[in-house]
Motif scaffolding. Sequence first.
Motif, PDB file in Angstrom:
ATOM      1  N   LYS A   1      77.803  73.775  14.266  1.00 35.11           N
ATOM      2  CA  LYS A   1      79.217  72.454  13.290  1.00 35.11           C
ATOM      3  C   LYS A   1      80.180  72.321  14.257  1.00 35.11           C
ATOM      4  O   LYS A   1      80.270  72.726  15.000  1.00 35.11           O
TER       5      LYS A   1
ATOM      6  N   GLN B   1      82.329  68.789   6.134  1.00 34.10           N
ATOM      7  CA  GLN B   1      81.985  70.018   5.380  1.00 34.10           C
ATOM      8  C   GLN B   1      81.245  69.563   4.386  1.00 34.10           C
ATOM      9  O   GLN B   1      80.195  70.301   3.727  1.00 34.10           O
TER      10      GLN B   1
ATOM     11  N   ALA C   1      81.115  73.625  21.959  1.00 31.31           N
ATOM     12  CA  ALA C   1      81.102  74.820  20.757  1.00 31.31           C
ATOM     13  C   ALA C   1      79.529  74.117  19.807  1.00 31.31           C
ATOM     14  O   ALA C   1      79.071  76.257  19.444  1.00 31.31           O
ATOM     15  N   CYS C   2      79.561  73.123  19.803  1.00 36.65           N
ATOM     16  CA  CYS C   2      78.384  72.824  18.630  1.00 36.65           C
ATOM     17  C   CYS C   2      76.972  74.112  19.068  1.00 36.65           C
ATOM     18  O   CYS C   2      75.660  73.751  18.397  1.00 36.65           O
TER      19      CYS C   2
ATOM     20  N   PRO D   1      84.139  71.833  15.260  1.00 38.91           N
ATOM     21  CA  PRO D   1      84.543  73.042  15.540  1.00 38.91           C
ATOM     22  C   PRO D   1      86.410  72.047  15.169  1.00 38.91           C
ATOM     23  O   PRO D   1      87.552  72.745  14.736  1.00 38.91           O
TER      24      PRO D   1
ATOM     25  N   ASP E   1      75.093  82.002  20.128  1.00 45.06           N
ATOM     26  CA  ASP E   1      75.594  83.546  18.670  1.00 45.06           C
ATOM     27  C   ASP E   1      77.129  83.122  18.757  1.00 45.06           C
ATOM     28  O   ASP E   1      78.267  83.191  18.337  1.00 45.06           O
ATOM     29  N   GLY E   2      77.369  81.410  18.922  1.00 41.79           N
ATOM     30  CA  GLY E   2      78.673  80.803  18.619  1.00 41.79           C
ATOM     31  C   GLY E   2      79.352  80.639  17.052  1.00 41.79           C
ATOM     32  O   GLY E   2      78.273  80.840  16.445  1.00 41.79           O
ATOM     33  N   PRO E   3      81.026  80.819  17.119  1.00 41.32           N
ATOM     34  CA  PRO E   3      80.700  80.793  15.394  1.00 41.32           C
ATOM     35  C   PRO E   3      81.124  79.452  15.000  1.00 41.32           C
ATOM     36  O   PRO E   3      80.498  79.212  13.575  1.00 41.32           O
ATOM     37  N   ASN E   4      80.561  77.968  16.067  1.00 38.60           N
ATOM     38  CA  ASN E   4      80.403  76.459  15.549  1.00 38.60           C
ATOM     39  C   ASN E   4      79.274  76.211  15.931  1.00 38.60           C
ATOM     40  O   ASN E   4      79.068  75.382  15.928  1.00 38.60           O
ATOM     41  N   TYR E   5      78.353  77.742  16.247  1.00 39.14           N
ATOM     42  CA  TYR E   5      77.309  76.671  16.461  1.00 39.14           C
ATOM     43  C   TYR E   5      76.728  75.957  15.026  1.00 39.14           C
ATOM     44  O   TYR E   5      76.390  76.216  13.600  1.00 39.14           O
TER      45      TYR E   5
END
Length: 219
Positions: A66, A78, A55-56, A68, A60-64
């Motif tokens: 980071k 964080q 997922a990181c 998840p 354009d993913g919300p967790n790029y």
Amino acid sequence: MKKVYAINGSPRINWNTSILLDKVLEGVKEIFPDAETERIDLYKLKYTGCTSCFACKMKDGPNYGKCPIKDDLYPILQKLREADAVIFGSPIYYRTITGMLHSFYERMFYPFMTYKAGYPTLVENHYKTICIYTMNVNEEEMIAGGYRENMELWEFFLEKYFSKPEILFAFNTLQFKDYSKYVCETFNQKDKEEYRKDHFPEDCQKAFEMGKNLFKEQL
């Protein structure tokens, strides 16, 4: 205000590794009384290593960039993004760092790594780092046994992502308070206690001075 965190990779929260980590934080507070300091004991947390969810890395993913995974490590990772310095400590088990710190490093490093040409990282905050290692062997045995090669792998990545770490070794550490309770024919409690009496205070002072000097170029 300085933010300095100590990552304790030891299951023992009041013994060699944790004591030295606390000394570094005390040194920081000596120079910066208002600094935000915290020791984070990994063995109190519930988390896994990297699960290869990728997922990181999703475009354009919300967790790029980071991780998840919403476990106990999520808020810690964080928090470290805003750190001024992080101290990593671990006893040496089977010639390398503990499994908990290994899993922590996986979760911390991988989201920052890219598969672009040259493998540039996504790190924006290149905070200062320190590595503290405690071990039952002496320096000669550490070198001959290949311990340093294992430690240097993680130091390489700390330098690549954040900064070249300062290093502190504590050798020939006292494992038990009462050796008579354990099957342990290879070590002598009296010898261990004498070594600790002569050397561990020096290790504590070195750790304290490392904390005092962590931001010396900014003074």
